[in-house]
Design an enzyme around this catalytic site. Structure first.
Site, PDB file in Angstrom:
ATOM      1  N   LYS A 185       0.847  -1.204   0.000  1.00  0.00           N
ATOM      2  CA  LYS A 185       0.000   0.000   0.000  1.00  0.00           C
ATOM      3  C   LYS A 185       0.884   1.256   0.000  1.00  0.00           C
ATOM      4  O   LYS A 185       2.098   1.146   0.081  1.00  0.00           O
ATOM      5  CB  LYS A 185      -0.929  -0.015   1.210  1.00  0.00           C
ATOM      6  CG  LYS A 185      -1.505  -1.378   1.572  1.00  0.00           C
ATOM      7  CD  LYS A 185      -2.384  -2.022   0.506  1.00  0.00           C
ATOM      8  CE  LYS A 185      -2.921  -3.354   1.029  1.00  0.00           C
ATOM      9  NZ  LYS A 185      -3.692  -4.122   0.082  1.00  0.00           N
TER      10      LYS A 185
HETATM   11  C1  LIG Z   1      -4.476  -5.327   1.047  1.00  0.00           C
HETATM   12  C2  LIG Z   1      -5.936  -5.379   1.146  1.00  0.00           C
HETATM   13  C3  LIG Z   1      -6.580  -5.918   2.276  1.00  0.00           C
HETATM   14  C4  LIG Z   1      -5.847  -6.601   3.385  1.00  0.00           C
HETATM   15  O1  LIG Z   1      -4.951  -5.767   4.068  1.00  0.00           O
HETATM   16  P1  LIG Z   1      -3.923  -6.409   5.129  1.00  0.00           P
HETATM   17  O2  LIG Z   1      -3.388  -5.216   5.868  1.00  0.00           O
HETATM   18  O3  LIG Z   1      -2.876  -7.105   4.340  1.00  0.00           O
HETATM   19  O4  LIG Z   1      -4.683  -7.333   6.009  1.00  0.00           O
HETATM   20  C5  LIG Z   1      -7.967  -5.837   2.333  1.00  0.00           C
HETATM   21  N1  LIG Z   1      -8.677  -5.290   1.337  1.00  0.00           N
HETATM   22  C6  LIG Z   1      -8.098  -4.787   0.232  1.00  0.00           C
HETATM   23  C7  LIG Z   1      -8.945  -4.172  -0.825  1.00  0.00           C
HETATM   24  C8  LIG Z   1      -6.711  -4.835   0.092  1.00  0.00           C
HETATM   25  O5  LIG Z   1      -6.145  -4.356  -1.029  1.00  0.00           O
END
Ligand SMILES: *Cc1c(COP(=O)(O)O)cnc(C)c1O
Length: 380
Positions: A185
């Site tokens: 992210k």
């Molecule tokens: C990355 C992601 C998640 C999960 O996030 P984590 O911090 O890895 O648990 C959930 N929803 C979306 C849309 C994502 O891109």
């Protein structure tokens, strides 16, 4: 090799983590508290709760919303599988609806058609950092008495024009917004997540549930001159963030404006470099949305096979990814399709994600664009 993504971390973050280690408080403590305050201020939310990742954030959001067996939650299949999984954790039923082929976000018209007497919540995703149509979704939620939860895993720093002004995603335009700080992210703490809300009651629940339902947090007991015995008010979880992670997160948050302006510049760069390729569809940003460009997703011309293009680019030292997955095509969800998901499947099968990260050089971007351009010419 040009990677698909790279975290934007440096000595600031390393020093902050070191200081947290040497402070003697390494689990959830003063750094987490400060990170929550700064994050809430950044997105304009009343309350923020830091947790171990966005999957646990989504789980707590649904627990706080009282989702249980027999309850339907309308959501996108076209998302990382964690979105659907957290509904299952609560015993709820994910009801998948299709996405808009331009924004890859849940289509409010499809949401409206899928509402039944069992529907309790809408779990909307700001896919790849592009804000979804919250104005329409919020109206639907209000009309039908539904809880609106935003999966903003990818959308830290994204902006949306709503109620006549530009806001950051996470002000909690819905009831609860969940963020991720995974390295994929735009800002990262290694692993990490955040819930924001404007409801004091939801916030109280998140803070209780993330540490075992404990009535008095250990930070308070440590600072007290009186002996305090804690109670356990309900079945909670251990979803805490550590102070090392929060210390890193605070530095990352300070860099967020710079990271986003770099990413926006790169997105503009791709639009310019790839704008004239016959049949190649570039991302669409509605006039009420400003993406943080967590991912840059292009739809290939019909003549180009996805795997062929991706392999050829990899052979030339450029990593790409296929379009975002569809949960309904995976084992746990194959028998749960009730509505048409054509656009979701096409988005997975016909799109590729191109490399984009804050420190990407112009030369590298030109190389990606040239390689893709040549590849698509070769296939025409
Ligand atoms: C990355 C992601 C998640 C999960 O996030 P984590 O911090 O890895 O648990 C959930 N929803 C979306 C849309 C994502 O891109």
């Amino acid at each position: 090799m040009i990677p698909i993504a790279l975290p934007f971390l440096g000595t600031d973050e390393a020093d902050a983590a070191r200081e947290a280690v040497l402070s003697g408080w390494v689990s959830q403590g003063p750094q987490v508290l400060a990170f929550e305050r700064e994050f809430a201020a950044t997105v304009g939310a009343s309350y923020a709760t830091a947790v171990s990742n966005c999957t646990t954030a989504l789980h707590l959001a649904l627990v706080a919303a009282n989702i249980g067996p027999g309850d339907e939650v309308i959501t996108a299949s076209h998302s990382f599988i964690a979105t659907a999984n957290c509904i299952k954790y609560c015993g709820g039923t994910p009801v998948f609806v299709d996405v808009d082929p331009d924004t890859y976000n849940i289509d409010p018209a499809r949401v409206a058609e899928a509402i039944t007497p069992r529907t309790r919540a809408i779990l909307a995703v700001h896919q790849m950092g592009m804000p979804c149509d919250l104005t329409a979704l919020r109206t639907l939620a209000e009309q039908h008495g539904l809880i609106l939860i935003e999966d903003a895993a990818c959308a830290a720093g994204s902006e949306i024009h709503i109620d006549g002004k530009w806001d950051r995603v996470g002000k909690a335009h819905g009831h609860i917004t969940c963020f991720s700080f995974h390295p994929r992210k735009v800002i990262t703490t290694g692993e990490g997540g955040m819930l924001t809300t404007s409801s004091a009651e939801f916030d109280r629940k998140f803070k209780l549930l993330r540490q075992h339902g404990m009535s008095v947090p250990d930070t308070v007991r440590h600072g007290s001159a009186q002996v305090i015995f804690e109670d356990y008010l309900e079945v909670g979880y251990n979803y805490r963030m550590t102070d090392m992670q929060a210390a890193i997160g605070r530095k990352q948050l300070g860099k967020l404006p710079d990271i986003i302006s770099r990413r926006r510049k790169l997105a503009d760069g791709y639009a310019e470099l790839l704008g004239n390729i016959e049949g190649l569809r570039l991302p669409f940003e509605p006039e009420w949305a400003r993406s943080n460009w967590q991912s840059y997703c292009v739809r290939l011309p019909d003549r180009a096979d996805q795997r062929t293009v991706m392999q050829s680019m990899l052979d030339q030292g450029i990593a790409t990814r296929r379009g975002i997955m569809c949960s309904h095509r995976e084992m746990p969800y194959r028998d749960q399709v009730k509505h048409d998901l054509t656009q979701s499947e096409l988005a997975q099968d016909r799109c590729i994600l191109l490399p984009l990260y804050a420190q990407m050089t112009e030369d590298d971007q030109v190389r990606v664009a040239d390689t893709l351009t040549k590849e698509l010419k070769r296939l025409s």
